[in-house]
Every structure is written in structure tokens, then in C-alpha cells.
Write an enzyme that holds these catalytic residues in place. Structure first.
Site, PDB file in Angstrom:
ATOM      1  N   THR A  85      -4.474  -8.314  10.740  1.00 14.75           N
ATOM      2  CA  THR A  85      -4.855  -7.024  10.142  1.00 14.75           C
ATOM      3  C   THR A  85      -4.385  -5.835  10.985  1.00 14.75           C
ATOM      4  O   THR A  85      -3.874  -4.852  10.459  1.00 14.75           O
ATOM      5  CB  THR A  85      -6.394  -6.958  10.001  1.00 14.75           C
ATOM      6  OG1 THR A  85      -6.824  -8.110   9.276  1.00 14.75           O
ATOM      7  CG2 THR A  85      -6.833  -5.708   9.267  1.00 14.75           C
ATOM      8  N   HIS A  88      -1.437  -5.654   1.591  1.00 15.13           N
ATOM      9  CA  HIS A  88      -2.687  -6.387   1.426  1.00 15.13           C
ATOM     10  C   HIS A  88      -2.381  -7.760   0.848  1.00 15.13           C
ATOM     11  O   HIS A  88      -1.497  -7.896   0.011  1.00 15.13           O
ATOM     12  CB  HIS A  88      -3.622  -5.650   0.456  1.00 15.13           C
ATOM     13  CG  HIS A  88      -4.712  -6.523  -0.076  1.00 15.13           C
ATOM     14  ND1 HIS A  88      -5.874  -6.739   0.612  1.00 15.13           N
ATOM     15  CD2 HIS A  88      -4.795  -7.285  -1.201  1.00 15.13           C
ATOM     16  CE1 HIS A  88      -6.638  -7.587  -0.083  1.00 15.13           C
ATOM     17  NE2 HIS A  88      -6.003  -7.924  -1.186  1.00 15.13           N
ATOM     18  N   PHE A  95     -15.180   2.426   7.765  1.00 13.66           N
ATOM     19  CA  PHE A  95     -13.876   2.926   7.318  1.00 13.66           C
ATOM     20  C   PHE A  95     -13.678   2.808   5.806  1.00 13.66           C
ATOM     21  O   PHE A  95     -12.613   3.148   5.279  1.00 13.66           O
ATOM     22  CB  PHE A  95     -12.746   2.197   8.057  1.00 13.66           C
ATOM     23  CG  PHE A  95     -12.795   0.692   7.939  1.00 13.66           C
ATOM     24  CD1 PHE A  95     -12.301   0.041   6.818  1.00 13.66           C
ATOM     25  CD2 PHE A  95     -13.348  -0.076   8.961  1.00 13.66           C
ATOM     26  CE1 PHE A  95     -12.348  -1.331   6.717  1.00 13.66           C
ATOM     27  CE2 PHE A  95     -13.396  -1.462   8.863  1.00 13.66           C
ATOM     28  CZ  PHE A  95     -12.890  -2.091   7.731  1.00 13.66           C
ATOM     29  N   LYS A 146       0.833  -1.203   0.000  1.00 14.59           N
ATOM     30  CA  LYS A 146       0.000   0.000   0.000  1.00 14.59           C
ATOM     31  C   LYS A 146       0.875   1.263   0.000  1.00 14.59           C
ATOM     32  O   LYS A 146       2.090   1.185   0.240  1.00 14.59           O
ATOM     33  CB  LYS A 146      -0.913  -0.041   1.230  1.00 14.59           C
ATOM     34  CG  LYS A 146      -1.879  -1.242   1.254  1.00 14.59           C
ATOM     35  CD  LYS A 146      -2.758  -1.188   2.503  1.00 14.59           C
ATOM     36  CE  LYS A 146      -3.550  -2.469   2.712  1.00 14.59           C
ATOM     37  NZ  LYS A 146      -4.371  -2.420   3.938  1.00 14.59           N
ATOM     38  N   ARG A 159       3.582  -7.157   9.147  1.00 15.87           N
ATOM     39  CA  ARG A 159       2.930  -6.085   9.907  1.00 15.87           C
ATOM     40  C   ARG A 159       3.443  -6.009  11.338  1.00 15.87           C
ATOM     41  O   ARG A 159       3.591  -4.915  11.903  1.00 15.87           O
ATOM     42  CB  ARG A 159       1.421  -6.287   9.895  1.00 15.87           C
ATOM     43  CG  ARG A 159       0.765  -5.950   8.549  1.00 15.87           C
ATOM     44  CD  ARG A 159      -0.673  -6.399   8.540  1.00 15.87           C
ATOM     45  NE  ARG A 159      -1.394  -6.021   7.323  1.00 15.87           N
ATOM     46  CZ  ARG A 159      -2.488  -6.645   6.901  1.00 15.87           C
ATOM     47  NH1 ARG A 159      -2.980  -7.672   7.584  1.00 15.87           N
ATOM     48  NH2 ARG A 159      -3.098  -6.241   5.805  1.00 15.87           N
ATOM     49  N   ARG A 166      -0.769 -14.883   3.937  1.00 12.97           N
ATOM     50  CA  ARG A 166      -1.461 -14.179   5.027  1.00 12.97           C
ATOM     51  C   ARG A 166      -0.688 -14.327   6.339  1.00 12.97           C
ATOM     52  O   ARG A 166      -0.664 -13.433   7.180  1.00 12.97           O
ATOM     53  CB  ARG A 166      -2.876 -14.736   5.211  1.00 12.97           C
ATOM     54  CG  ARG A 166      -3.753 -14.609   3.980  1.00 12.97           C
ATOM     55  CD  ARG A 166      -4.462 -13.298   3.893  1.00 12.97           C
ATOM     56  NE  ARG A 166      -5.438 -13.109   4.955  1.00 12.97           N
ATOM     57  CZ  ARG A 166      -6.169 -12.009   5.088  1.00 12.97           C
ATOM     58  NH1 ARG A 166      -6.039 -11.013   4.220  1.00 12.97           N
ATOM     59  NH2 ARG A 166      -7.034 -11.895   6.070  1.00 12.97           N
ATOM     60  N   TYR A 203     -11.922  -3.033  -2.886  1.00 14.26           N
ATOM     61  CA  TYR A 203     -12.442  -3.254  -1.522  1.00 14.26           C
ATOM     62  C   TYR A 203     -13.963  -3.390  -1.483  1.00 14.26           C
ATOM     63  O   TYR A 203     -14.560  -3.163  -0.437  1.00 14.26           O
ATOM     64  CB  TYR A 203     -11.996  -2.103  -0.618  1.00 14.26           C
ATOM     65  CG  TYR A 203     -10.572  -2.249  -0.085  1.00 14.26           C
ATOM     66  CD1 TYR A 203     -10.168  -3.407   0.590  1.00 14.26           C
ATOM     67  CD2 TYR A 203      -9.642  -1.229  -0.230  1.00 14.26           C
ATOM     68  CE1 TYR A 203      -8.874  -3.548   1.081  1.00 14.26           C
ATOM     69  CE2 TYR A 203      -8.341  -1.357   0.273  1.00 14.26           C
ATOM     70  CZ  TYR A 203      -7.966  -2.521   0.928  1.00 14.26           C
ATOM     71  OH  TYR A 203      -6.694  -2.659   1.436  1.00 14.26           O
ATOM     72  N   ASN A 223      -1.355  -0.340   7.576  1.00 17.96           N
ATOM     73  CA  ASN A 223      -0.751  -1.663   7.799  1.00 17.96           C
ATOM     74  C   ASN A 223       0.026  -2.191   6.597  1.00 17.96           C
ATOM     75  O   ASN A 223       0.263  -3.390   6.479  1.00 17.96           O
ATOM     76  CB  ASN A 223      -1.802  -2.660   8.310  1.00 17.96           C
ATOM     77  CG  ASN A 223      -2.931  -2.887   7.327  1.00 17.96           C
ATOM     78  OD1 ASN A 223      -2.914  -2.340   6.224  1.00 17.96           O
ATOM     79  ND2 ASN A 223      -3.899  -3.691   7.712  1.00 17.96           N
ATOM     80  N   GLU A 256      -9.120 -10.688  -7.493  1.00 19.88           N
ATOM     81  CA  GLU A 256      -8.181  -9.572  -7.348  1.00 19.88           C
ATOM     82  C   GLU A 256      -7.099  -9.608  -8.433  1.00 19.88           C
ATOM     83  O   GLU A 256      -6.730  -8.566  -8.981  1.00 19.88           O
ATOM     84  CB  GLU A 256      -7.573  -9.577  -5.940  1.00 19.88           C
ATOM     85  CG  GLU A 256      -8.618  -9.194  -4.891  1.00 19.88           C
ATOM     86  CD  GLU A 256      -8.166  -9.384  -3.446  1.00 19.88           C
ATOM     87  OE1 GLU A 256      -8.963  -9.062  -2.550  1.00 19.88           O
ATOM     88  OE2 GLU A 256      -7.024  -9.847  -3.199  1.00 19.88           O
TER      89      GLU A 256
END
Ligand code: RTP
Length: 155
Positions: A98, A122, A64, A16, A109, A92, A56, A119, A133
Site C-alpha cells: 500500500t 487499487h 484518512f 486512481k 507502486r 495485489r 471505501y 499510490n 467491488e
């Protein structure tokens, strides 16, 4: 036993804007690469707000959502597809929870981020989302199939 490339799964991973701005591109790529996963697509782009909303869409009811889409479209994102046995689930795991306050040390993270809204990375959360995606961010021609020399030592 050797696995053929066609049997290996793929996941979508994005660094990100905060991860890019903080100079963490190489660090993040290196964690996936050193594990033994294979990079099959990569590009850097600034997504539009509309594109971020598509990415998203599952979260559109969340409070949010708007801020999250503003943030994703606020700067450069490094979009990638990684391939390997179990890459969706283990990706993951490499990324961590998260909320970076809850991610374990040793995860991306956990080691590199502090706040849930920043964070840095993704990763697709399942095989259906991975497929969707990858199709949203890449054209089929941008996905490169190749055999790496390391593969016979990894599988
Ligand atoms: P990601 O999709 O980015 O890998 O994250 P995730 O599955 O771990 O988390 P998800 O629940 O899908 O949320 C997507 C992103 O929204 C931001 N978020 N903010 N309470 C909050 O302010 C909040 N909760 C989630 C995070 O950036 C999260 O990665």
C-alpha cells in the site's frame, strides 16, 4: 490441463486519478496483460463522492477516509475487471505494498509511486471484496466473456 473460463477468478482493479493524470494507464494495463491476465471490463469515469464512500466503506472509521474519498472523486478513474487463475492475490503482488515507500521495485507502486495518498492503483484484497467491488462498479452486461487465442498457451 485446460481451465474453463468459468473456473477463472476475477478481480476489480482501478487506476486512481493520479495514475490517469500521470499518463500511466497503458503502463499499468500492460503489466496485467503481459502477465497473462485477461481484461473483461473497462471504463473511465469520475466517481461521485458518495460512490467513492461506497467503494471505501470498509475504511469509514479511518482518519484518512474523507480525504481518500475526496481524492478518488477528484478526477477520472479507469475501472477494470481482470480475469485469470489466481488474479486476486497475484494482482495485489503486481501492485505492491500500500505504501509505495515499502513496495518492492518491480511492482507497480514500487516503480511508479512515492506517497501512500497517491499510490495510483487499487486492487481487490479478497474474493468477497472482488465480488462486491465488481458489482458496485459494473453491471453484469459490461462484463465480457470471451476466449482469447493466448489462453491455450497460458493454461
Ligand atoms: P487499495 O485498497 O487502494 O488497493 O489499497 P490497500 O488495500 O493496499 O490499502 P487500504 O489499507 O485498503 O487503504 C486504501 C487506500 O487508502 C489510502 N491510504 N492512505 N495513512 C494514509 O494516509 C493512508 N493509508 C491508506 C491509500 O491510497 C490506500 O490505497
Amino acid at each position: 490441463q485446460q481451465l474453463q473460463a468459468a473456473e477463472l477468478e476475477r478481480t476489480f482493479i482501478a487506476i486512481k486519478p493520479d495514475g490517469v493524470q500521470r499518463g500511466l494507464i497503458a503502463e499499468i494495463i500492460s503489466r496485467f496483460e503481459k502477465k497473462g491476465f485477461k481484461l473483461v471490463a473497462i471504463k473511465i469515469m469520475i466517481p461521485s463522492k458518495d460512490f467513492a464512500q461506497k467503494h471505501y466503506h470498509d475504511l469509514k472509521e479511518r482518519p484518512f477516509f474523507n480525504g481518500l474519498c475526496d481524492f478518488l472523486s477528484s478526477g477520472p478513474v479507469v475501472a477494470m475487471v481482470w480475469e485469470g487463475e489466481g488474479v486476486i492475490k497475484y494482482g495485489r503482488k503486481l501492485i505492491g505494498a500500500t505504501d509505495p515507500q515499502k513496495s518492492e521495485p518491480g511492482t507497480i507502486r514500487g516503480d511508479l509511486a512515492v506517497g501512500v495518498g497517491r499510490n495510483i492503483i487499487h486492487g481487490s484484497d479478497g474474493s468477497e471484496t472482488a465480488k462486491d467491488e465488481i458489482a458496485l462498479w459494473f453491471t453484469p452486461r459490461e462484463l465480457v466473456s470471451y476466449t482469447s487465442n493466448a489462453e491455450k498457451w497460458i493454461y
